[in-house]
Scaffold this motif. Structure first.
Motif, PDB file in Angstrom:
ATOM      1  N   GLY A 202       0.794  -1.222   0.000  1.00  0.00           N
ATOM      2  CA  GLY A 202       0.000   0.000   0.000  1.00  0.00           C
ATOM      3  C   GLY A 202       0.822   1.265   0.000  1.00  0.00           C
ATOM      4  N   VAL A 203       2.159   1.132   0.052  1.00  0.00           N
ATOM      5  CA  VAL A 203       3.016   2.312   0.152  1.00  0.00           C
ATOM      6  C   VAL A 203       3.901   2.474  -1.087  1.00  0.00           C
ATOM      7  N   VAL A 204       4.598   1.400  -1.498  1.00  0.00           N
ATOM      8  CA  VAL A 204       5.500   1.472  -2.651  1.00  0.00           C
ATOM      9  C   VAL A 204       5.161   0.340  -3.612  1.00  0.00           C
ATOM     10  N   GLN A 205       4.790   0.684  -4.810  1.00  0.00           N
ATOM     11  CA  GLN A 205       4.436  -0.340  -5.790  1.00  0.00           C
ATOM     12  C   GLN A 205       5.676  -0.807  -6.558  1.00  0.00           C
TER      13      GLN A 205
ATOM     14  N   PRO B  89      -3.948   5.221  -5.319  1.00  0.00           N
ATOM     15  CA  PRO B  89      -3.161   4.809  -4.146  1.00  0.00           C
ATOM     16  C   PRO B  89      -1.867   5.600  -4.006  1.00  0.00           C
ATOM     17  N   TRP B  90      -1.222   5.396  -2.874  1.00  0.00           N
ATOM     18  CA  TRP B  90       0.121   5.927  -2.681  1.00  0.00           C
ATOM     19  C   TRP B  90       1.047   5.395  -3.778  1.00  0.00           C
ATOM     20  N   ASP B  91       2.052   6.186  -4.066  1.00  0.00           N
ATOM     21  CA  ASP B  91       3.099   5.833  -5.023  1.00  0.00           C
ATOM     22  C   ASP B  91       2.569   5.738  -6.452  1.00  0.00           C
TER      23      ASP B  91
ATOM     24  N   PRO C 279       2.578  10.941  -5.272  1.00  0.00           N
ATOM     25  CA  PRO C 279       3.229  10.002  -4.345  1.00  0.00           C
ATOM     26  C   PRO C 279       2.377   9.641  -3.135  1.00  0.00           C
ATOM     27  N   TYR C 280       1.460  10.524  -2.739  1.00  0.00           N
ATOM     28  CA  TYR C 280       0.616  10.234  -1.581  1.00  0.00           C
ATOM     29  C   TYR C 280      -0.848   9.977  -1.987  1.00  0.00           C
ATOM     30  N   GLY C 281      -1.052   9.626  -3.250  1.00  0.00           N
ATOM     31  CA  GLY C 281      -2.390   9.282  -3.717  1.00  0.00           C
ATOM     32  C   GLY C 281      -3.313  10.478  -3.808  1.00  0.00           C
TER      33      GLY C 281
END
Length: 617
Positions: A457-460, A520-522, A527-529
């Motif tokens: 959920g943070v870095v794809q 989403p994020w990233d 970067p923060y959706g």
């Protein structure tokens, strides 16, 4: 009279039949010849033939199917036929009416109600304000299409079904996606500053329709696309300025009059109809791409610069290079799961529609109640569109001079995700097309490896920095909406003096739409959706009164006049909130935003128009 007829038709093959004041010319075979099939006889059958209003129809031909034996109805619409074979079927035919066939069985009395034939109806069209006129008496062009033509091939919307059926009308799907807005232009564009859309009127109720309905690079479809095609009886397109003059300036691009089914034209009593259809959308051709060379420029391996580096070193040729997420160089090779990446990403789309209708047709009333359902899954993952329709339409004849009509239509359209129609890096079509041929697609297809380990959920996971994984984005970067559109009509028709009719109407159109967009994020460049939400509504009400006078002065000359007034009220509002800084990944609401990152917009408008109108011809 009989002596005169004998003299006139002596020596000819013309026979005649005299029923009271009615004289029918036919052939001797119809009057007297009995087919060999009538060797076994049954008792005679008699009855009466009437039209939909209950009036007798004289001169209707009644024959035994498969033979030349028959008769015609007299001045009172009555008939009697004998010498019937076993399992006989009677065939009733009359000019301008639909031919009917009835199996006799054990019946001795058969009464028939004949309905007008569609060919005869084509000469009568619906014009402005719902006024029916003889087509040949109009001084302007009117294009018409019947409901049966619209439903020959099931389509996603009304306008899609009209393509190619009316001369001078151009219809095109704005973005080529099922459920996207449909653009209609009559006799070419008339303005460079407007969308050139005609005014759409459903059973007298104007609806708010635009050429597109975009929200954050997704098309949510326009209002006319929400209508159920199965509910439509006829569509009339008024093409000239004089044709649309009674609707004022907003009809400058023409008017499309949609008349829905109301239970008339059916046989007496209750009727039930059901139809279902299934449509498959099968991707059959993909864009050609090369799979022989790795990403790069001029033969050099590059994958972090511009988006279109397709001509690097040759694959499977021993070339070593450090790839993303690798600690040491490895050979650039081709992958079977990459060669067919377009074919693997797209899927078969399926559309199913169901329609159920209950009709009633009686001497004092007619009605139709319908339910419609439409369910579509797109050719890309996680794309859908659903529609539900409820229609109620009917007329009560309180007296011979007074009728009351009620109409209610509820149309709901919704989707959990509509496709992105832009050409930006957020478009999955662009992402799947531009991925390097040397990339192993396995971790990008598998949901368990969409995110980097320990950073769900943070870095794809991505093969290059400016690229989004199309599989991940289809699941998490969604644009959803829910729209409800309600149409209401209450109408009273009162012929208080012969040939003079007073019509009073209350017309209401109300629509409300909620749309949301989340990423989403990233996400590339976000970067923060983000999270966007928009609530909008539109309401129009019309109170209308009209006097109509029609009189036949001479055989080829009639007078038609209309005089009335209209009170119109419009109201619309929009509330829009957006943030590009989600504090908690995966939590999509306005409250989950960083300080100062929310955009607020609120607007509303109100309009009132009072008008008088008149027409004489």
């Amino acid at each position: 009279m009989e002596t005169v007829l004998q003299t006139v038709f002596a020596g000819t093959d013309v026979a005649y039949l005299i029923n009271d004041r009615l004289i029918v010319l036919t052939t001797p075979e119809v009057l007297g010849k009995v087919s060999p099939a009538v060797a076994q006889q049954q008792p005679a059958v008699s009855g009466k033939v009437t039209d939909e209003s209950g009036q007798p129809l004289p001169g209707v031909t009644v024959v035994i199917k498969g033979t030349t034996q028959g008769t015609v109805t007299d001045a009172d619409g009555e008939y009697s036929i004998s010498s019937l074979p076993d399992d006989a079927t009677l065939r009733f035919s009359f000019v301008g009416m639909r031919t009917q066939e009835v199996v006799i069985g054990n019946q001795t009395s058969i009464n028939i109600t004949m309905a007008p034939d569609a060919i005869g109806l084509d000469e009568v069209v619906v014009t402005a304000l719902g006024i029916t006129r003889d087509k040949k008496s109009l001084g302007y062009s009117v294009g018409t299409v019947g409901g049966e033509e619209l439903n020959v091939t099931p389509q996603v919307g009304v306008l899609n079904s009209m393509q190619g059926k009316i001369a001078g009308v151009q219809i095109a799907q704005t973005y080529g996606v099922r459920g996207s807005s449909v653009n209609m232009v009559i006799r070419g564009a008339s303005s460079l500053n407007s969308d050139n859309q005609p005014l759409f009127v459903v059973d007298g109720v104007p609806i708010n329709n635009t050429s597109d309905n975009l929200f954050n690079e997704a098309d949510l479809g326009n209002a006319v696309s929400d209508l159920n095609t199965d509910d439509i009886e006829t569509i009339s397109v008024l093409k000239g300025p004089s044709a649309a003059a009674l609707y004022g300036s907003r009809a400058g691009n023409g008017v499309v009059l949609i008349t829905t089914k109301s239970g008339t034209g059916k046989q007496k009593g209750i009727g039930v109809s059901f139809n279902t259809s299934v449509i498959a959308d099968v991707p059959y051709k993909n864009l050609p791409v090369q799979n022989e060379f790795a990403s790069g420029q001029d033969g050099a391996f590059v994958f972090e610069n511009d988006a279109y580096e397709f001509w690097g070193p040759k694959l499977d040729n021993g070339f070593m290079a450090a790839q993303r997420y690798e600690d040491s160089p490895s050979e650039l090779v081709s992958h079977e799961n990459n060669i067919n990446r377009q074919k693997d990403f797209y899927q078969n789309g399926w559309t199913q529609s169901n329609n159920l209708a209950i009709t009633g047709n009686y001497e004092k009333a007619n009605f139709r109640v319908s339910l419609g359902n439409y369910d579509n899954t797109g050719i890309m993952p996680n794309i859908d569109l659903k529609k539900n329709n409820i229609g109620i339409n009917g007329t009560m004849r309180l007296t011979d001079k007074l009728n009351v009509t009620l109409m209610t239509t509820v149309n709901e359209s919704k989707s959990d995700n509509r496709p992105n129609v832009s050409d930006s890096f957020l478009t999955p079509t662009r992402a799947i097309l531009t991925i390097g041929p040397q990339v192993d697609m396995a971790p990008y297809k598998n949901p368990e490896t969409w995110w980097m380990e320990g950073q769900t959920g943070v870095v794809q996971r991505r093969w290059k920095q400016r690229w989004n994984n199309p599989y991940l984005m289809q699941e998490y970067a969604t644009t959803a909406f829910n729209r409800t559109h309600v149409l209401n009509k209450v109408q009273m028709d009162w012929e208080f003096i012969n040939d003079l009719l007073f019509t009073a109407k209350y017309l209401r159109s109300y629509s409300v739409q909620k749309a949301t967009n989340q990423r989403p994020w990233d996400t590339n460049k976000q970067p923060y959706g983000n999270f966007d939400i928009k609530n909008s509504s539109f309401r129009e009400q019309n109170w209308e009164g009209r006097f109509s006078y029609e009189k036949m002065i001479l055989n080829d000359l009639d007078l038609s006049a209309n005089l009335g007034g209209n009170l119109r009220y419009n109201y619309s509002d929009n509330i829009y909130n957006a943030t590009t800084n989600l504090v908690i990944p995966g939590l999509y609401n306005v409250q989950n935003c960083g300080p100062g990152s929310v955009t607020y917009t609120n607007s509303w408008s109100e309009k009132k128009i009072n008008s008088l109108f008149g027409q004489i011809s």
